[in-house]
Design an enzyme around this catalytic site. Structure first.
Site, PDB file in Angstrom:
ATOM      1  CG  ASP A   1     -23.275   0.978   4.067  1.00 42.07           C
ATOM      2  OD1 ASP A   1     -23.658   0.894   5.258  1.00 42.07           O
ATOM      3  OD2 ASP A   1     -24.049   0.957   3.089  1.00 42.07           O
TER       4      ASP A   1
ATOM      5  CG  ASP B   1      -6.455  -5.964   4.501  1.00 47.91           C
ATOM      6  OD1 ASP B   1      -6.390  -6.485   5.634  1.00 47.91           O
ATOM      7  OD2 ASP B   1      -7.529  -5.635   3.960  1.00 47.91           O
TER       8      ASP B   1
ATOM      9  CG  HIS C   1     -12.270   1.559   5.431  1.00 48.31           C
ATOM     10  ND1 HIS C   1     -12.714   2.656   6.133  1.00 48.31           N
ATOM     11  CD2 HIS C   1     -12.703   1.720   4.144  1.00 48.31           C
ATOM     12  CE1 HIS C   1     -13.371   3.452   5.320  1.00 48.31           C
ATOM     13  NE2 HIS C   1     -13.407   2.911   4.117  1.00 48.31           N
TER      14      HIS C   1
ATOM     15  CG  HIS D   1     -11.009  -5.368   5.389  1.00 45.88           C
ATOM     16  ND1 HIS D   1     -10.384  -6.305   4.611  1.00 45.88           N
ATOM     17  CD2 HIS D   1     -12.164  -5.935   5.831  1.00 45.88           C
ATOM     18  CE1 HIS D   1     -11.132  -7.404   4.561  1.00 45.88           C
ATOM     19  NE2 HIS D   1     -12.222  -7.199   5.300  1.00 45.88           N
TER      20      HIS D   1
ATOM     21  CG  ASP E   1      -5.225  -3.624   0.552  1.00 51.23           C
ATOM     22  OD1 ASP E   1      -5.812  -4.326  -0.285  1.00 51.23           O
ATOM     23  OD2 ASP E   1      -5.808  -3.099   1.519  1.00 51.23           O
TER      24      ASP E   1
ATOM     25  CD  GLU F   1      -9.106  -0.875   3.167  1.00 52.80           C
ATOM     26  OE1 GLU F   1     -10.310  -0.818   2.836  1.00 52.80           O
ATOM     27  OE2 GLU F   1      -8.483  -1.936   3.320  1.00 52.80           O
TER      28      GLU F   1
END
Length: 239
Positions: free
Chosen positions: A52, A155, A57, A150, A7, A9
Site C-alpha cells: 500500500d 513534493d 510513493h 509522491h 518532505d 516518505e
C-alpha cells in the site's frame, strides 16, 4: 532569511507501530526563493515496505536495500538544515518520523519552534476548504505534470512553490529594496520625472490665450494661484 522545505516518505503512518522513514528531500530557500541547493536520499528502513505504501510513493524494497541507514546520513542532513526553520506540510507527520530517527541514535532533536506547518497556514487562509498539497497546487496553479508518484524531493519542490504563495505570492519576486527605489521629496515637478522628449502642441490659438488672460485679470482678485502655474498676470493685456 534562510529556510528549508522538507518532505519525507515512509513505510506507513506511525513510527511507534514500527513504521520507518525511507526517503528525505529538502529544498533551500533564501528570502522565500529557491537557491537551487537541495538534499535528497533514500534510507534503508531495515524492514519491508508494505505494498500500500509503495503504491503511493513507488519506492520498493529493492530500491532501498543498498541505501544508507539513517545513522549514516544524519550528519549530512543536519549540516544541510543547519539552524534554519523547517517548512513541511502537515508538519507533525514528518516531524514524528524525523524525531523518531534522531532519538533512535541519541541525536539532538530539531527544536519544535523551528517547524512551520504549511497546512496550518493554508487552513487559516482558506478555512473550510480542501488544503492538501495537491489541492493547494491546483488552487495556486502549480503544475503537477511531473509527478507520477509522491516523492520526497519532488513534493518538497511543489511545497516550496505553495509556501511562496501562502507567504504573499509571486509579487515577492519584485525588487523593492531601498537600493533600487529613489524617493522624491517636495513638490512633484516635470524636472522630477524628466522633460517630455517631444512637447505637446498647443491646442489653443494665441488670440484665445490672450483673451483668457484678459478674462482672468478682469475677474479674479487673487492672481497668486494662477501665477503659481506660470501665468504672468502682470504681462496680461489690459482689460
Amino acid at each position: 532569511m534562510r529556510e528549508i522545505v522538507l518532505d519525507t516518505e515512509t513505510t506507513g503512518f506511525d513510527p511507534k507501530t514500527g513504521d520507518r522513514l525511507i526517503e528525505v528531500g529538502c529544498i533551500e530557500l533564501m528570502d522565500l526563493l529557491p537557491t537551487g541547493r537541495t538534499y535528497h536520499t533514500l534510507v534503508n528502513p531495515d524492514r519491508l515496505i508494505p505494498p500500500d505504501a509503495t503504491r503511493v510513493h513507488g519506492i520498493t524494497d529493492d530500491k532501498v536495500k543498498d541505501a544508507p541507514r539513517f545513522a549514516d546520513i544524519v550528519k549530512e542532513l543536519d549540516a544541510f538544515i543547519g539552524d534554519a526553520p523547517v517548512i513541511a506540510h502537515n508538519a507533525q507527520f514528518d516531524r514524528n518520523f524525523i524525531d523518531f530517527e534522531y532519538a533512535r541514535i541519541a541525536h539532538p532533536l530539531i527544536d519544535g519552534s523551528r517547524w512551520i506547518d504549511t497546512l496550518q497556514l493554508a487552513q487559516k487562509k482558506f478555512p473550510g476548504m480542501p488544503n492538501s498539497l495537491d489541492a493547494l497546487c491546483k488552487r495556486f496553479k502549480v503544475s503537477l505534470a511531473d509527478r507520477t508518484f509522491h516523492g520526497a524531493l519532488i513534493d518538497a519542490r511543489l511545497l516550496a512553490e505553495v509556501y511562496l504563495e501562502l507567504r504573499g505570492g509571486k509579487e515577492r519576486r519584485l525588487d523593492l529594496s531601498s537600493a533600487r527605489v529613489t524617493a522624491v521629496s517636495g513638490p512633484v515637478t516635470a524636472a522630477a520625472h524628466g522633460a517630455r522628449p517631444r512637447p505637446l502642441a498647443a491646442r489653443s490659438t494665441e488670440a484665445e490665450r490672450a483673451a483668457h488672460l484678459e478674462f482672468l485679470k478682469a475677474t479674479l482678485k487673487d492672481h497668486t494661484l494662477w501665477e503659481g502655474y506660470g501665468l504672468d498676470m502682470e504681462k496680461a493685456p489690459a482689460a
